[in-house]
Enzyme design. Structure first.
Site, PDB file in Angstrom:
ATOM      1  N   TRP A   1      37.612  -9.396 -19.364  1.00 23.96           N
ATOM      2  CA  TRP A   1      37.339  -9.014 -20.750  1.00 23.96           C
ATOM      3  C   TRP A   1      36.605 -10.122 -21.473  1.00 23.96           C
ATOM      4  CZ3 TRP A   1      37.346  -4.169 -20.685  1.00 23.96           C
ATOM      5  CH2 TRP A   1      38.286  -3.467 -19.940  1.00 23.96           C
TER       6      TRP A   1
ATOM      7  N   ASP B   1      40.492 -12.032 -29.351  1.00 20.42           N
ATOM      8  CA  ASP B   1      40.769 -10.696 -28.816  1.00 20.42           C
ATOM      9  C   ASP B   1      42.268 -10.652 -28.497  1.00 20.42           C
ATOM     10  OD1 ASP B   1      41.129  -8.419 -27.316  1.00 20.42           O
ATOM     11  OD2 ASP B   1      39.641  -8.904 -25.787  1.00 20.42           O
TER      12      ASP B   1
ATOM     13  N   LYS C   1      47.634  -0.552 -26.620  1.00 23.15           N
ATOM     14  CA  LYS C   1      48.745  -1.259 -25.984  1.00 23.15           C
ATOM     15  C   LYS C   1      49.974  -1.181 -26.904  1.00 23.15           C
ATOM     16  CE  LYS C   1      45.799  -2.936 -22.863  1.00 23.15           C
ATOM     17  NZ  LYS C   1      44.370  -2.804 -22.755  1.00 23.15           N
TER      18      LYS C   1
HETATM   19  C1  LIG Z   1      42.310  -8.139 -23.441  1.00 22.98           C
HETATM   20  C2  LIG Z   1      41.457  -6.916 -23.497  1.00 22.98           C
HETATM   21  N1  LIG Z   1      40.310  -6.946 -24.189  1.00 22.98           N
HETATM   22  C3  LIG Z   1      39.503  -5.880 -24.265  1.00 22.98           C
HETATM   23  C4  LIG Z   1      39.808  -4.701 -23.618  1.00 22.98           C
HETATM   24  C5  LIG Z   1      38.866  -3.542 -23.714  1.00 22.98           C
HETATM   25  O1  LIG Z   1      39.381  -2.646 -24.625  1.00 22.98           O
HETATM   26  P1  LIG Z   1      38.706  -1.236 -24.897  1.00 22.98           P
HETATM   27  O2  LIG Z   1      38.935  -0.402 -23.688  1.00 22.98           O
HETATM   28  O3  LIG Z   1      39.453  -0.758 -26.122  1.00 22.98           O
HETATM   29  O4  LIG Z   1      37.266  -1.447 -25.173  1.00 22.98           O
HETATM   30  C6  LIG Z   1      40.996  -4.610 -22.882  1.00 22.98           C
HETATM   31  C7  LIG Z   1      41.363  -3.364 -22.192  1.00 22.98           C
HETATM   32  O5  LIG Z   1      42.300  -3.260 -21.457  1.00 22.98           O
HETATM   33  C8  LIG Z   1      41.825  -5.744 -22.821  1.00 22.98           C
HETATM   34  O6  LIG Z   1      42.970  -5.711 -22.124  1.00 22.98           O
END
Ligand SMILES: Cc1ncc(COP(=O)(O)O)c(C=O)c1O
Length: 357
Positions: free
Chosen positions: A101, A168, A192
């Protein structure tokens, strides 16, 4: 039998929230209309959004001077919105690279300016949180990921940043207390600890915006959404409603401090068994272990079939590890009761006791 849902996300939500949300789909506020067939500008929905915002502010102790937004596009959209809103033309930003991520966030920032990676745990398949790095003061902002969902690592102490601090928090928001005043932007996909996929929570300090001289597309400009109070276009009414219910559930439980204690107990229980039981080993560095996502391997892979049959039979669901780590990942978000963690621990103990034939 209701399953013990250890899914990494979308993931477990409180049963009472799911029940209330189902009722609202058929008949919201006893008005004989569905929540999803009324105007987002109607009084009942505006009240939902206002309540969701108030609960975020209350549960996280959000100081004055910050806006709370419910946007769309997932946390992945924030990977782009953050640099669009904060990076100057020919600007620079610093990022930690702590996994998939974080890397995706870096890619978006690189499309708009220069990125310095100041902490990088790719040398050990991201099984630890980089520490001791220096954040340059001449960058437009510094970005980190508080909890690395795939690898089960979590920042325990956030760095002091000489520049704007962006985080994030998709996979650990509302799971532990954080000092919001240290951060300039916090963002998190809902799916989550908050609600269904489909909305993203953004907490942004108002005064940092509007300084890049960059032309920002309307929908990607935080100021658009601040000025229209998350109603510039039709907001994702259902995810916002369920998020509001989940946050109310959390408040009724005693808030973030109370759930943090329960989350610690759950983590202690499962990590305790992983460390005690010779059939298992954790994959993340001990001091960086996530209380949300517990990643572990079988030391004796010949037991795999037996273990898989046992946890399946006990109604355990969603513990298959991410393909880039392998093994198992038990995600224990706020709504997971400790009793479910005990079920998994009991299976691990039983596996140890089973005689090899
Ligand atoms: C730490 C983290 N950041 C970003 C994301 C991406 O999120 P999204 O699917 O809402 O774009 C995730 C998805 O699991 C994540 O765990």
């Amino acid at each position: 039998m209701k399953k013990h849902n250890f899914s990494a996300g979308p993931c477990i939500l409180p049963q009472e929230v799911l029940k209330e949300a189902s009722d609202a789909i058929l008949n919201f506020n006893n008005d004989n209309l569905s929540l999803i067939e009324i105007s987002h500008r109607s009084k009942p929905f505006v009240a939902v959004l206002d309540k969701a915002i108030d609960l975020v502010k209350e549960l996280l102790n959000v100081p004055e001077g910050y806006s709370v937004l419910f946007l769309q596009g997932g946390a992945s959209m924030e990977f782009l919105m953050v640099p669009l809103n904060l990076m100057k033309i020919n600007g620079k930003a610093a990022y930690t690279n702590t996994g998939v991520w974080a890397k995706k966030a870096i890619v978006e920032a690189k499309s708009l300016g220069r990125v310095t990676v100041v902490g990088d745990s790719s040398d050990k398949n991201y099984n630890y949180i980089p520490k001791g790095y220096e954040i340059p003061s001449d960058v437009d902002y510094f970005h980190c990921t508080s909890n690395n969902t795939i690898y089960g690592t979590q920042i325990k102490e956030f760095p002091n940043s000489p520049t704007l601090l962006v985080c994030d928090m998709s996979s650990d928001i509302f799971s532990r207390t954080v000092d919001v005043s240290k951060f300039d932007i916090i963002y998190a996909g809902a799916q989550k600890n908050m609600g269904p996929a489909g909305t993203t929570l953004v907490i942004v300090k108002d005064k940092i915006l509007g300084k890049t001289k960059r032309k920002i597309p309307t929908m990607l400009d935080y100021n658009t959404h601040i000025s229209k109070e998350s109603m510039f276009n039709t907001p994702p009414v259902f995810p916002i409603y369920v998020s509001m219910l989940t946050l109310q559930w959390l408040k009724n439980l005693g808030g973030v401090e109370a759930i943090e204690k329960v989350n610690q107990e759950k983590a202690d229980l499962l990590y305790g068994e992983i460390d005690r039981n010779k059939l298992f080993e954790g994959t993340a560095a001990k001091e960086d272990r996530s209380n949300m996502n517990v990643c572990f391997l079988l030391t004796n892979t010949s037991k795999e079939q037996e273990f898989n049959v046992m946890w399946n039979a006990a109604g355990v669901s969603g513990i298959k590890g991410h393909r880039s780590v392998g093994g198992y990942r038990a995600s224990m978000y706020n709504a997971m009761p400790i009793e479910s963690v005990q079920v998994l621990v009991d299976i691990m103990k039983k596996l140890e006791q089973n005689k090899d034939d």
